[in-house]
Design a protein around this motif. Structure first.
Motif, mmCIF file in Angstrom:
data_model
loop_
_atom_site.group_PDB
_atom_site.id
_atom_site.type_symbol
_atom_site.label_atom_id
_atom_site.label_comp_id
_atom_site.label_asym_id
_atom_site.label_seq_id
_atom_site.Cartn_x
_atom_site.Cartn_y
_atom_site.Cartn_z
ATOM 1 N N LEU A 196 0.737 -1.198 -0.054
ATOM 2 C CA LEU A 196 0.098 -0.081 -0.026
ATOM 3 C C LEU A 196 0.889 1.239 -0.200
ATOM 4 O O LEU A 196 1.842 1.419 0.959
ATOM 5 N N ILE A 197 0.640 2.128 -0.993
ATOM 6 C CA ILE A 197 1.633 3.229 -1.178
ATOM 7 C C ILE A 197 0.686 4.424 -1.105
ATOM 8 O O ILE A 197 -0.326 4.509 -2.360
ATOM 9 N N GLY A 198 0.555 5.393 -0.096
ATOM 10 C CA GLY A 198 -0.165 6.413 0.038
ATOM 11 C C GLY A 198 0.545 7.910 -0.030
ATOM 12 O O GLY A 198 1.759 7.668 0.349
ATOM 13 N N CYS A 199 0.003 8.678 -0.517
ATOM 14 C CA CYS A 199 0.468 9.830 -0.464
ATOM 15 C C CYS A 199 -0.372 10.979 -0.018
ATOM 16 O O CYS A 199 -1.521 11.143 -0.426
ATOM 17 N N ASP A 200 -0.209 11.756 1.067
ATOM 18 C CA ASP A 200 -0.623 12.845 1.560
ATOM 19 C C ASP A 200 -1.150 14.042 0.529
ATOM 20 O O ASP A 200 -0.039 14.414 -0.160
ATOM 21 N N THR A 201 -2.426 14.401 0.686
ATOM 22 C CA THR A 201 -2.874 15.550 -0.084
ATOM 23 C C THR A 201 -2.832 15.424 -1.656
ATOM 24 O O THR A 201 -2.654 16.218 -2.402
ATOM 25 N N SER B 283 3.972 13.101 8.130
ATOM 26 C CA SER B 283 2.484 13.252 7.672
ATOM 27 C C SER B 283 1.702 12.047 8.001
ATOM 28 O O SER B 283 0.689 12.030 8.180
ATOM 29 N N GLY B 284 2.407 10.647 8.289
ATOM 30 C CA GLY B 284 1.698 9.537 8.798
ATOM 31 C C GLY B 284 1.914 9.020 10.002
ATOM 32 O O GLY B 284 1.751 7.785 10.169
ATOM 33 N N SER B 285 2.208 10.004 10.846
ATOM 34 C CA SER B 285 2.772 9.493 12.260
ATOM 35 C C SER B 285 1.024 8.821 12.778
ATOM 36 O O SER B 285 1.442 8.007 13.879
ATOM 37 N N ASP B 286 0.099 9.323 12.445
ATOM 38 C CA ASP B 286 -0.941 8.558 12.833
ATOM 39 C C ASP B 286 -1.168 7.161 12.780
ATOM 40 O O ASP B 286 -1.687 6.494 13.446
ATOM 41 N N LYS C 288 5.521 -3.631 12.839
ATOM 42 C CA LYS C 288 6.496 -3.046 12.968
ATOM 43 C C LYS C 288 6.218 -1.390 12.327
ATOM 44 O O LYS C 288 5.549 -1.585 11.077
ATOM 45 N N THR C 289 6.580 -0.471 12.955
ATOM 46 C CA THR C 289 6.339 0.977 12.575
ATOM 47 C C THR C 289 7.758 1.587 12.403
ATOM 48 O O THR C 289 8.331 1.498 13.267
ATOM 49 N N LEU C 290 8.169 2.325 11.201
ATOM 50 C CA LEU C 290 9.236 3.125 11.109
ATOM 51 C C LEU C 290 8.732 4.514 10.750
ATOM 52 O O LEU C 290 8.659 4.804 9.454
ATOM 53 N N MET C 291 8.464 5.325 11.728
ATOM 54 C CA MET C 291 8.087 6.655 11.428
ATOM 55 C C MET C 291 8.208 7.433 12.876
ATOM 56 O O MET C 291 8.596 6.994 13.979
ATOM 57 N N PRO C 292 7.927 8.873 12.343
ATOM 58 C CA PRO C 292 8.111 9.850 13.825
ATOM 59 C C PRO C 292 7.135 9.341 14.915
ATOM 60 O O PRO C 292 5.894 8.616 14.886
ATOM 61 N N ALA C 293 7.484 9.967 16.188
ATOM 62 C CA ALA C 293 6.271 9.841 17.121
ATOM 63 C C ALA C 293 5.128 10.911 16.749
ATOM 64 O O ALA C 293 5.262 11.621 15.503
ATOM 65 N N ASP C 294 4.182 11.028 17.396
ATOM 66 C CA ASP C 294 2.763 11.555 17.216
ATOM 67 C C ASP C 294 3.119 12.994 16.873
ATOM 68 O O ASP C 294 3.810 13.633 17.726
ATOM 69 N N GLN C 295 2.712 13.466 15.665
ATOM 70 C CA GLN C 295 3.083 14.756 15.175
ATOM 71 C C GLN C 295 2.293 15.947 16.023
ATOM 72 O O GLN C 295 2.764 16.783 16.040
#
Length: 679
Positions: A210-215, A306-309, A319-326
């Motif tokens: 699944l490849i998503g793009c914000d906006t 953008s996808g920290s949610d 497993k998640t590779l992303m920042p903490a809650d924006q």
């Protein structure tokens, strides 16, 4: 040997002085023009975090000192090579000069590299008028930077080699040891390309990518758009199936992602804002990753800010590779004031920065498409080695405001003669109050043509990254048993109905209409399908495609038979609402129901965690003020939340796709029929 290490210790002691002076200067400027990222917060909340804020600033000042000390060390090594090779006496002024020159040259070179290749990252922390940098930027080219880098590295290495040849054995060994130690951080920042590995897994359930793009607006990957901004996605759509009119119920990232991954409406999964408190992060329904895990899948998610949610809510990824809650105040405070953030950002845009300074690596607005795309390809190579099927979700903020992309994409479609404030990215989006004010301004206040050019460059950047990932999938031999889905969380309004942003208007189709492209290599695609579908339909469709019975709690329906061509698309009714307004915008009627600006709406229920949330007393008021729309067939009915009574608008999407002519008085029977979906 002992004499060399004595010289080295003396030079490093001297080296601490320019590093200390420079870091204190950065700290002083930061305190003088103090700034924060994220939304504005009321003063009584900020006062609670005074000590934490001071600790965050001092932490960044310490990192700045360590980086400056490391930069100066290259000058010290060159100076020691000169001393050893020329049999010269060690001089404190000479050592101090060498360290200072190295700091200036290396920091300046990094600044030039960022100014050409990722100027949007600089813009997010630049405290002055960005147009001051234009004369310097116009002189930069890839070739010039490459030759400058080679000249600097060649001169420094030449000096070291000369010193090593002329030095005695003890000094030579000491220099080599110090050189290895100083180059270690450089080696740790190197990111190597993902190596494709051939894999085959016959007889197993297919993988999901699944490849998503914000906006990402739906019209940008449509054949109707005059610019060819997404050539690969258009080709993939011809081989697969592109739903051009998929509607998300609330055009904001958190509600939309929750809907897409749970197959349920916001009334059921409960995520109705981006700002949801800690008590709302456990979803009451099972999401796609958790369902897949129960059927033997390994699930992972990769994203930028953008996808920290995806990591905040209980979707069930292994497993998640992303920042903490924006939207966490503590996290935003750790990003520090602009001057310190600007300097540290020059050296944190790499894998070492992702580990040591993640809050700066994942800074909002800083392009990370290339880095995260490379990481996704590496994970595909690793996941493909196992017999277990996988679901990898990559969500990128490539097309999110302020529309900054890497070189050369920010110049791909732009007017070469443009010299306004939005040359690199959309201006006035780097400060919380600027963002609030810009939402209130009319179209005339923006360089809209340039902003659209920047946006289209972002779309092209995303398109090229999807191309690279799909080609890697093919080289790994995973393309025949991997279903690829390309999607967006919401679109973007560009003053089609008096405002810009996401989820501000229910009249237009630009925010709530998203593209959903499904490519299943096991069967021919249907090409373009223009009928209305819902974001809730994605989960049941994917589960049906991989032979997992969709749970009964889903609000969407499976479109598997539509994808296979066995049945036509049923006439579905898609309803959606406006999002959370930051403030009143120009497209809003004076009689529209409203609520206070974002500053007044936010609070922090648990100040230990720092998570931002909407105050409970405003939630019902916000819900009443939302505009609502329903699309069914060729018709779209919009209910505007006006005072004292709502107003209904009807649009014919076949003859008026831009929704500019209200025809409700001509078709009262259709208005009455569609009202039931809204009521």
């Amino acid at each position: 040997m002992n004499s060399f290490w004595n010289l080295l210790s003396q030079s490093l002691t001297v080296n601490a002085l320019p590093a200390l002076v420079a870091s204190l200067a950065l700290l002083g400027m930061s305190l003088l023009h103090f700034s924060r990222t994220g939304p504005r917060i009321r003063e009584e909340i900020i006062l609670h975090y005074r000590a934490y804020t001071a600790g965050c600033v001092l932490r960044q000042a310490l990192w700045a000192f360590l980086i400056l000390f490391w930069l100066g060390g290259f000058g010290q090594l060159g100076y020691l090579a000169l001393v050893a090779g020329g049999r010269l006496a060690f001089s404190w002024p000479g050592s101090l000069l060498a360290g200072s020159i190295a700091i200036a040259i290396l920091a300046g070179f990094q600044f030039l590299r960022h100014l050409l290749h990722i100027p949007a990252a600089l813009m997010m922390s630049w405290p002055y008028d960005i147009r001051r940098l234009y004369p310097l930027w116009r002189r930069l080219t890839v070739t010039r930077l490459r030759w400058l880098g080679l000249a600097l590295a060649g001169g420094w290495l030449g000096l070291l080699v000369w010193g090593l040849e002329a030095a005695d054995a003890a000094a030579r060994n000491g220099l080599l040891a110090a050189l290895g130690l100083w180059l270690l951080p450089v080696l740790m920042t190197l990111e190597f390309p993902a190596l494709p590995r051939r894999h085959r897994r016959a007889g197993k359930r297919p993988n999901l990518l699944l490849i998503g793009c914000d906006t990402l607006r739906a019209d940008r990957i449509s054949a109707d758009y005059p610019r060819n901004v997404a050539p690969f996605l258009k080709t993939l759509a011809q081989r697969g199936t592109l739903f051009t009119r998929c509607y998300t119920p609330i055009a904001r990232t958190a509600p939309s992602l929750a809907t897409l991954l749970t197959g349920t409406d916001p009334q059921k999964h409960g995520v109705v804002f981006n700002f949801m408190g800690d008590d709302s992060t456990t979803l009451p329904v099972k999401a796609l990753p958790r369902i897949l895990a129960e059927h033997g899948y390994h699930t992972e998610a990769i994203s930028d800010w953008s996808g920290s949610d995806l990591g905040k809510f209980s979707f069930g990824f292994h497993k998640t590779l992303m920042p903490a809650d924006q939207w966490n105040f503590r996290y935003l405070l750790r990003q520090g004031p602009k001057e310190l953030r600007l300097f540290l950002g020059l050296f944190s845009h790499n894998c070492l920065g992702r580990w040591l300074l993640p809050e700066l690596y994942y800074l909002a607005g800083a392009p990370l498409t290339g880095q995260l795309g490379r990481l996704a390809r590496k994970r595909l190579s690793a996941l493909g080695r196992h017999k277990q099927p996988f679901c990898l979700t990559l969500f990128l903020g490539t097309c999110h405001p302020p529309f900054g992309s890497e070189y050369p994409y920010y110049r791909f479609f732009a007017d070469p003669n443009y010299r306004g404030a939005s040359l690199f990215a959309m201006a006035r989006l780097t400060d919380p109050m600027e963002i609030l004010r810009s939402q209130q301004e009319p179209r005339e206040a923006f360089d809209l043509d340039q902003i659209i050019d920047l946006y289209d460059g972002c779309v092209r950047r995303f398109d090229d990254e999807v191309r690279a990932i799909c080609h890697h999938l093919q080289r790994c031999g995973l393309d025949r048993d991997t279903i690829v889905v390309v999607f967006s969380d919401h679109g973007m309004e560009l003053f089609e109905h008096g405002t810009w942003g996401q989820g501000n208007s229910a009249i237009g189709e630009q925010s709530n209409r998203i593209p959903v492209l499904i490519f299943d290599p096991r069967q021919p695609g249907r090409g373009r399908i223009d009928g209305a579908v819902r974001a809730t339909d994605l989960v049941p469709t994917l589960l049906d495609l991989i032979d997992i019975s969709p749970p009964s709690h889903l609000d969407g329906v499976s479109l598997k038979t539509v994808l296979s061509g066995q049945e036509p698309l049923p006439e579905l009714a898609a309803t959606f609402r406006t999002g959370l307004w930051l403030t009143r915008h120009p497209g809003m009627s004076p009689s529209h129901l409203a609520y206070p600006d974002l500053v007044e709406l936010l609070h922090i229920p648990d100040r230990r965690s720092g998570t931002l949330a909407i105050q409970p007393q405003y939630r019902q008021r916000i819900e009443k003020a939302r505009d609502v729309a329903v699309c069914r067939g060729r018709w779209k009915l919009v209910r505007l939340a006006l005072n004292p009574h709502p107003r209904y608008l009807l649009f014919d999407l076949e003859t008026d796709p831009g929704c500019h002519e209200d025809v409700s008085d001509r078709h009262p029977d259709i208005v009455a029929a569609l009202k039931s979906y809204l009521d």
